[in-house]
Design an enzyme around this catalytic site. Sequence first.
Site, PDB file in Angstrom:
ATOM      1  N   ALA A  26       0.926 -12.343 -15.960  1.00 59.31           N
ATOM      2  CA  ALA A  26       0.446 -13.121 -14.815  1.00 59.31           C
ATOM      3  C   ALA A  26       1.547 -13.203 -13.765  1.00 59.31           C
ATOM      4  CB  ALA A  26       0.039 -14.511 -15.283  1.00 59.31           C
ATOM      5  N   TYR A  41       3.620 -11.131 -10.216  1.00 60.89           N
ATOM      6  CA  TYR A  41       3.346 -10.815  -8.805  1.00 60.89           C
ATOM      7  C   TYR A  41       2.204  -9.819  -8.659  1.00 60.89           C
ATOM      8  CZ  TYR A  41       7.532 -13.290  -7.350  1.00 60.89           C
ATOM      9  OH  TYR A  41       8.459 -14.271  -7.093  1.00 60.89           O
ATOM     10  N   VAL A  54       2.654  -5.993 -17.325  1.00 57.19           N
ATOM     11  CA  VAL A  54       3.907  -6.649 -17.712  1.00 57.19           C
ATOM     12  C   VAL A  54       5.065  -6.018 -16.945  1.00 57.19           C
ATOM     13  CG1 VAL A  54       3.017  -7.199 -20.014  1.00 57.19           C
ATOM     14  CG2 VAL A  54       4.300  -5.082 -19.664  1.00 57.19           C
ATOM     15  N   LEU A 106       8.818   6.126   0.188  1.00 60.19           N
ATOM     16  CA  LEU A 106       8.949   4.977   1.096  1.00 60.19           C
ATOM     17  C   LEU A 106      10.418   4.570   1.215  1.00 60.19           C
ATOM     18  CD1 LEU A 106       5.868   2.878  -0.071  1.00 60.19           C
ATOM     19  CD2 LEU A 106       6.178   3.896   2.191  1.00 60.19           C
ATOM     20  N   CYS A 144      10.892  -3.210  -6.946  1.00 56.96           N
ATOM     21  CA  CYS A 144      10.324  -1.888  -7.236  1.00 56.96           C
ATOM     22  C   CYS A 144      11.180  -0.683  -6.830  1.00 56.96           C
ATOM     23  CB  CYS A 144       8.965  -1.764  -6.560  1.00 56.96           C
ATOM     24  SG  CYS A 144       7.756  -2.894  -7.277  1.00 56.96           S
ATOM     25  N   PHE A 203      13.779 -11.022  -0.321  1.00 57.53           N
ATOM     26  CA  PHE A 203      14.027  -9.604  -0.033  1.00 57.53           C
ATOM     27  C   PHE A 203      13.253  -9.113   1.183  1.00 57.53           C
ATOM     28  CE2 PHE A 203      10.507  -6.790  -1.337  1.00 57.53           C
ATOM     29  CZ  PHE A 203       9.668  -7.666  -2.030  1.00 57.53           C
ATOM     30  N   LYS A 204      12.237  -9.891   1.612  1.00 52.62           N
ATOM     31  CA  LYS A 204      11.523  -9.613   2.859  1.00 52.62           C
ATOM     32  C   LYS A 204      10.807 -10.896   3.247  1.00 52.62           C
ATOM     33  CE  LYS A 204       7.496  -7.350   2.481  1.00 52.62           C
ATOM     34  NZ  LYS A 204       6.387  -6.454   2.035  1.00 52.62           N
ATOM     35  N   ARG A 225      14.133 -10.746  -6.115  1.00 50.26           N
ATOM     36  CA  ARG A 225      14.590  -9.659  -6.992  1.00 50.26           C
ATOM     37  C   ARG A 225      15.189  -8.524  -6.158  1.00 50.26           C
ATOM     38  NH1 ARG A 225       9.339  -8.939 -10.725  1.00 50.26           N
ATOM     39  NH2 ARG A 225       8.358  -9.302  -8.699  1.00 50.26           N
TER      40      ARG A 225
HETATM   41  P1  NAD Z   1       6.532 -10.038 -13.207  1.00 48.60           P
HETATM   42  O1  NAD Z   1       7.817 -10.123 -13.926  1.00 48.60           O
HETATM   43  O2  NAD Z   1       6.283 -10.927 -12.032  1.00 48.60           O
HETATM   44  O3  NAD Z   1       5.328 -10.335 -14.228  1.00 48.60           O
HETATM   45  C1  NAD Z   1       5.243  -9.778 -15.497  1.00 48.60           C
HETATM   46  C2  NAD Z   1       4.693 -10.850 -16.452  1.00 48.60           C
HETATM   47  O4  NAD Z   1       4.405 -10.250 -17.712  1.00 48.60           O
HETATM   48  C3  NAD Z   1       5.678 -11.991 -16.729  1.00 48.60           C
HETATM   49  O5  NAD Z   1       5.092 -13.230 -16.341  1.00 48.60           O
HETATM   50  C4  NAD Z   1       5.904 -11.917 -18.259  1.00 48.60           C
HETATM   51  O6  NAD Z   1       6.028 -13.196 -18.862  1.00 48.60           O
HETATM   52  C5  NAD Z   1       4.638 -11.228 -18.722  1.00 48.60           C
HETATM   53  N1  NAD Z   1       4.749 -10.573 -20.018  1.00 48.60           N
HETATM   54  C6  NAD Z   1       5.708  -9.711 -20.442  1.00 48.60           C
HETATM   55  N2  NAD Z   1       5.424  -9.283 -21.698  1.00 48.60           N
HETATM   56  C7  NAD Z   1       4.268  -9.884 -22.067  1.00 48.60           C
HETATM   57  C8  NAD Z   1       3.467  -9.827 -23.249  1.00 48.60           C
HETATM   58  N3  NAD Z   1       3.791  -9.037 -24.258  1.00 48.60           N
HETATM   59  N4  NAD Z   1       2.352 -10.596 -23.289  1.00 48.60           N
HETATM   60  C9  NAD Z   1       2.008 -11.392 -22.253  1.00 48.60           C
HETATM   61  N5  NAD Z   1       2.723 -11.458 -21.099  1.00 48.60           N
HETATM   62  C10 NAD Z   1       3.838 -10.719 -21.013  1.00 48.60           C
HETATM   63  O7  NAD Z   1       6.333  -8.513 -12.801  1.00 48.60           O
HETATM   64  P2  NAD Z   1       5.491  -7.929 -11.571  1.00 48.60           P
HETATM   65  O8  NAD Z   1       6.279  -7.975 -10.323  1.00 48.60           O
HETATM   66  O9  NAD Z   1       4.125  -8.514 -11.598  1.00 48.60           O
HETATM   67  O10 NAD Z   1       5.405  -6.405 -11.986  1.00 48.60           O
HETATM   68  C11 NAD Z   1       4.608  -5.970 -13.057  1.00 48.60           C
HETATM   69  C12 NAD Z   1       4.541  -4.458 -13.039  1.00 48.60           C
HETATM   70  O11 NAD Z   1       3.902  -4.028 -11.837  1.00 48.60           O
HETATM   71  C13 NAD Z   1       5.898  -3.765 -13.062  1.00 48.60           C
HETATM   72  O12 NAD Z   1       5.779  -2.592 -13.813  1.00 48.60           O
HETATM   73  C14 NAD Z   1       6.135  -3.429 -11.605  1.00 48.60           C
HETATM   74  O13 NAD Z   1       6.949  -2.290 -11.454  1.00 48.60           O
HETATM   75  C15 NAD Z   1       4.740  -3.114 -11.116  1.00 48.60           C
HETATM   76  N6  NAD Z   1       4.532  -3.341  -9.683  1.00 48.60           N
HETATM   77  C16 NAD Z   1       5.073  -4.422  -9.053  1.00 48.60           C
HETATM   78  C17 NAD Z   1       4.825  -4.648  -7.702  1.00 48.60           C
HETATM   79  C18 NAD Z   1       5.394  -5.841  -6.983  1.00 48.60           C
HETATM   80  O14 NAD Z   1       5.268  -5.899  -5.769  1.00 48.60           O
HETATM   81  N7  NAD Z   1       5.998  -6.791  -7.652  1.00 48.60           N
HETATM   82  C19 NAD Z   1       4.009  -3.750  -6.992  1.00 48.60           C
HETATM   83  C20 NAD Z   1       3.474  -2.660  -7.663  1.00 48.60           C
HETATM   84  C21 NAD Z   1       3.738  -2.461  -9.013  1.00 48.60           C
HETATM   85  C1  UDX Z   2       6.950  -1.761  -2.311  1.00 44.20           C
HETATM   86  C2  UDX Z   2       5.882  -0.757  -1.828  1.00 44.20           C
HETATM   87  O1  UDX Z   2       5.759  -0.872  -0.411  1.00 44.20           O
HETATM   88  C3  UDX Z   2       4.551  -1.037  -2.496  1.00 44.20           C
HETATM   89  O2  UDX Z   2       3.599  -0.044  -2.119  1.00 44.20           O
HETATM   90  C4  UDX Z   2       4.753  -1.005  -4.007  1.00 44.20           C
HETATM   91  O3  UDX Z   2       3.530  -1.291  -4.658  1.00 44.20           O
HETATM   92  C5  UDX Z   2       5.820  -1.997  -4.427  1.00 44.20           C
HETATM   93  O4  UDX Z   2       7.047  -1.719  -3.726  1.00 44.20           O
HETATM   94  P1  UDX Z   2       7.548  -4.283  -1.747  1.00 44.20           P
HETATM   95  O5  UDX Z   2       8.827  -3.958  -2.422  1.00 44.20           O
HETATM   96  O6  UDX Z   2       6.787  -5.480  -2.173  1.00 44.20           O
HETATM   97  O7  UDX Z   2       6.530  -3.049  -1.885  1.00 44.20           O
HETATM   98  O8  UDX Z   2       7.803  -4.446  -0.166  1.00 44.20           O
HETATM   99  P2  UDX Z   2       8.062  -3.388   1.010  1.00 44.20           P
HETATM  100  O9  UDX Z   2       7.299  -3.833   2.182  1.00 44.20           O
HETATM  101  O10 UDX Z   2       7.871  -1.999   0.580  1.00 44.20           O
HETATM  102  O11 UDX Z   2       9.601  -3.629   1.338  1.00 44.20           O
HETATM  103  C6  UDX Z   2      10.625  -3.250   0.435  1.00 44.20           C
HETATM  104  C7  UDX Z   2      11.984  -3.471   1.081  1.00 44.20           C
HETATM  105  O12 UDX Z   2      12.201  -2.522   2.130  1.00 44.20           O
HETATM  106  C8  UDX Z   2      12.152  -4.846   1.719  1.00 44.20           C
HETATM  107  O13 UDX Z   2      13.443  -5.321   1.457  1.00 44.20           O
HETATM  108  C9  UDX Z   2      11.969  -4.569   3.197  1.00 44.20           C
HETATM  109  O14 UDX Z   2      12.590  -5.505   4.019  1.00 44.20           O
HETATM  110  C10 UDX Z   2      12.610  -3.190   3.316  1.00 44.20           C
HETATM  111  N1  UDX Z   2      12.157  -2.419   4.473  1.00 44.20           N
HETATM  112  C11 UDX Z   2      10.851  -2.084   4.610  1.00 44.20           C
HETATM  113  C12 UDX Z   2      13.087  -1.982   5.409  1.00 44.20           C
HETATM  114  O15 UDX Z   2      14.285  -2.258   5.286  1.00 44.20           O
HETATM  115  N2  UDX Z   2      12.650  -1.227   6.472  1.00 44.20           N
HETATM  116  C13 UDX Z   2      11.340  -0.886   6.628  1.00 44.20           C
HETATM  117  O16 UDX Z   2      11.026  -0.188   7.614  1.00 44.20           O
HETATM  118  C14 UDX Z   2      10.412  -1.331   5.677  1.00 44.20           C
END
Ligand code: NAD
Ligand code: UDX
Length: 482
Positions: A9, A11, A86, A224, A273, A335-336, A343
Site C-alpha cells: 500500500a 506510493y 512491494v 527519461l 525510481c 525530490f520534486k 527518497r
Molecule cells: P513503497 O515503499 O511506497 O511501498 C511498498 C509497500 O510494500 C510498503 O508499504 C511495504 O510495507 C509493503 N510490503 C513489502 N513487502 C510486503 C509483503 N510481503 N506483504 C505486504 N506488504 C509488503 O514503494 P512504492 O514507491 O509504492 O514502489 C513500489 C514498486 O513500484 C517499486 O518496485 C517501484 O520501483 C515501483 N514504482 C514506483 C513508482 C513511484 O513513483 N514511487 C512509480 C512506478 C513504479
Molecule cells: C519517474 C518517471 O517519470 C515515472 O514515469 C516512473 O513511473 C517513476 O519515476 P518520478 O520519479 O515520480 O517519476 O518523478 P519525475 O517527474 O520523473 O521526476 C524525477 C526527478 O527528475 C525529480 O527530482 C525531478 O525534479 C527531476 N527532473 C524532472 C528534472 O530535474 N528535470 C526535468 O526536466 C524533469
Amino acid sequence: MVKICCIGAGYVGGPTMAVIALKCPSVEVVVVDLNQKRIDAWNSDTLPIYEPGLDDVVKQCRGKNLFFSTKVDESVMEADIVFVSVNTPTKTTGLGAGKAADLTYWESAARMIARVSKSSKIVVEKSTVPVKTAEAIEKILTHNNKSEIQFQILSNPEFLAEGTAIEDLFHPDRVLIGGRETPEGQKAVQALKDVYAQWVPEDKILTTNLWSAELSKLAANAFLAQRISSVNAMSALCEATGANVAQVSYAVGKDSRIGPKFLNGSVGFGGSCFQKDILNLVYICECNGLPEVAEYWKQVIKINDYQKSRFVNRVVASMFNTVSKKKIAILGFAFKKDTGDTRETPAIDVCQGLLGDNADLSIYDPQVTEDQIKMDLTSKKFDWDHPLHLRPMSDTTTLEKVRVVKDAYEAAKDSHGVCILTEWDEFKTLDYQKIYEGMQKPAFIFDGRNVVDANKLREIGFIVYSIGKPLDAWLNDMPAVA
Ligand code: NAD
Ligand code: UDX
C-alpha cells in the site's frame, strides 16, 4: 464481481488501486500491507502520502469497493487478480550490492501467494523488477503450491510520476501488459485488459511478451533520466561559456524528434525510481556480458552525482570558500514539487555537503515533516559506486546544526544564502524584497530549480546563481572547482 488484491500500500499500490476502484465500480479492490501504521493512515482522514487529487478519489470509493487491510493472507486467498506492488530497492549488501534490485520483498510475497492460494489466480508484477523476474516468480509459485491450481504471471509496470499520479492514472500515455504467448497467458492478458479498458482507450493498452514489458519499464526510466543528465551536463557547459540552459533546452526541444519535455536543468534528479532502475539495468547488462552498455547507462548517474556536488561547490566557493557557522536557508526538501517524498532527493546530498563544510541549515518544505528530514540527514547513505564503503554518517552533533522551520521567511531570516532545492510554486511568489532585508550581506540565492527571476532578484541586491544560466560577475570571480 472480479476481486483484486494488491500487496503493498505504497506510493504505487495506494493510488493505482484507488483509481481502479473508482473507474471500475463492479470490481472489489483490497489493498494489503504488513505495515499497520500505513494501513491505518489509508483508513483515516490523513492519507500516508501527499498526492494532489488522491484524497478525493479515496473518499469516493473507500468502504464501497476499496478497502485497506493488514489481512494479507485472507485477501490474497479470495482474489482473482493479485497485484504485487512491494518495494524493490537497490541491494546494499551481498552479491550485486549497489546495483542489483533487492527482490526479498517480492519473493516473500510470491511465497505467501503460493502458500495461501486455493483457486487459480492472475499474479501481476506492478513493482519495477529486473527483466526475467516473471520466470523466477513462476517457479516459486508452481513449486510451492501443492494443489492443481494455475498461476498466470503478467507484467504490468506502472508509469505514474509522483505529484501527478492521479492525472497520470486517469489519462495514461499507455498501459503496458506483458504475458505468456500461450492461450492461458493471452486469456490472462485479456482479463487485465478488460479492467483497464473501463477507462483507458483500447489503442493505449499495449500488449507484449513478458520480457519486453519488464524491460520497457527500466528502459523508459533510463531514457527519461538520461535526458535530465544530458541537459544537466549542458548546464555546466552553459555556465562556462555564457550560454543559457533554458534557451538551449527550448531550442533543442523545438526539434519535433526530440520534443520539449524533461529538459529542465536542475540540481539533479531524485526520487525512488531513476537511480535504482538504472543501477538495476547496469547490473543486468553486466550479468549479460555487456560491459560497454552498462558503462553507458552508468554515466547518467555519474553526471547526476556530479551535478549535486557541483551545486554544493558553487555555494561554498561563492561565499569566500567557507560556509562554516554561516546560516544557509534550504527551501524545499522533497525530490520534486507536489509530493512529500524524499527518497533520493538531491536535497539530502546538498545538505550533507553543506553540513560537511560546517554550515548551519534552516530547512523549510511545505510537505516534508521535521522527523523525516532529520532521519534523512542522519541515515547511513550508501555509495552506489563503492557499496562496501558507507558514506560517513551524520550524527547528533550534525543535527544540532539543522533547524526545520515552518515557512520560507523564517528559514531565510539572518541567513547568508538561500538554496532553492525543490520547485514548489510558492517559492516563485515569495516577497524576495522582505527576504533580502532580513538576510546577512552580501545575500546569495542559489536556485537549483530555476524557479526565480534572477534579474529581478539582482535588482533587489542579491547575488544570484541559477543552474546553467550566465553567471554574475561575483560568481565569475569565485570559480567553483567541480
Ligand atoms: P513503497 O515503499 O511506497 O511501498 C511498498 C509497500 O510494500 C510498503 O508499504 C511495504 O510495507 C509493503 N510490503 C513489502 N513487502 C510486503 C509483503 N510481503 N506483504 C505486504 N506488504 C509488503 O514503494 P512504492 O514507491 O509504492 O514502489 C513500489 C514498486 O513500484 C517499486 O518496485 C517501484 O520501483 C515501483 N514504482 C514506483 C513508482 C513511484 O513513483 N514511487 C512509480 C512506478 C513504479
Ligand atoms: C519517474 C518517471 O517519470 C515515472 O514515469 C516512473 O513511473 C517513476 O519515476 P518520478 O520519479 O515520480 O517519476 O518523478 P519525475 O517527474 O520523473 O521526476 C524525477 C526527478 O527528475 C525529480 O527530482 C525531478 O525534479 C527531476 N527532473 C524532472 C528534472 O530535474 N528535470 C526535468 O526536466 C524533469
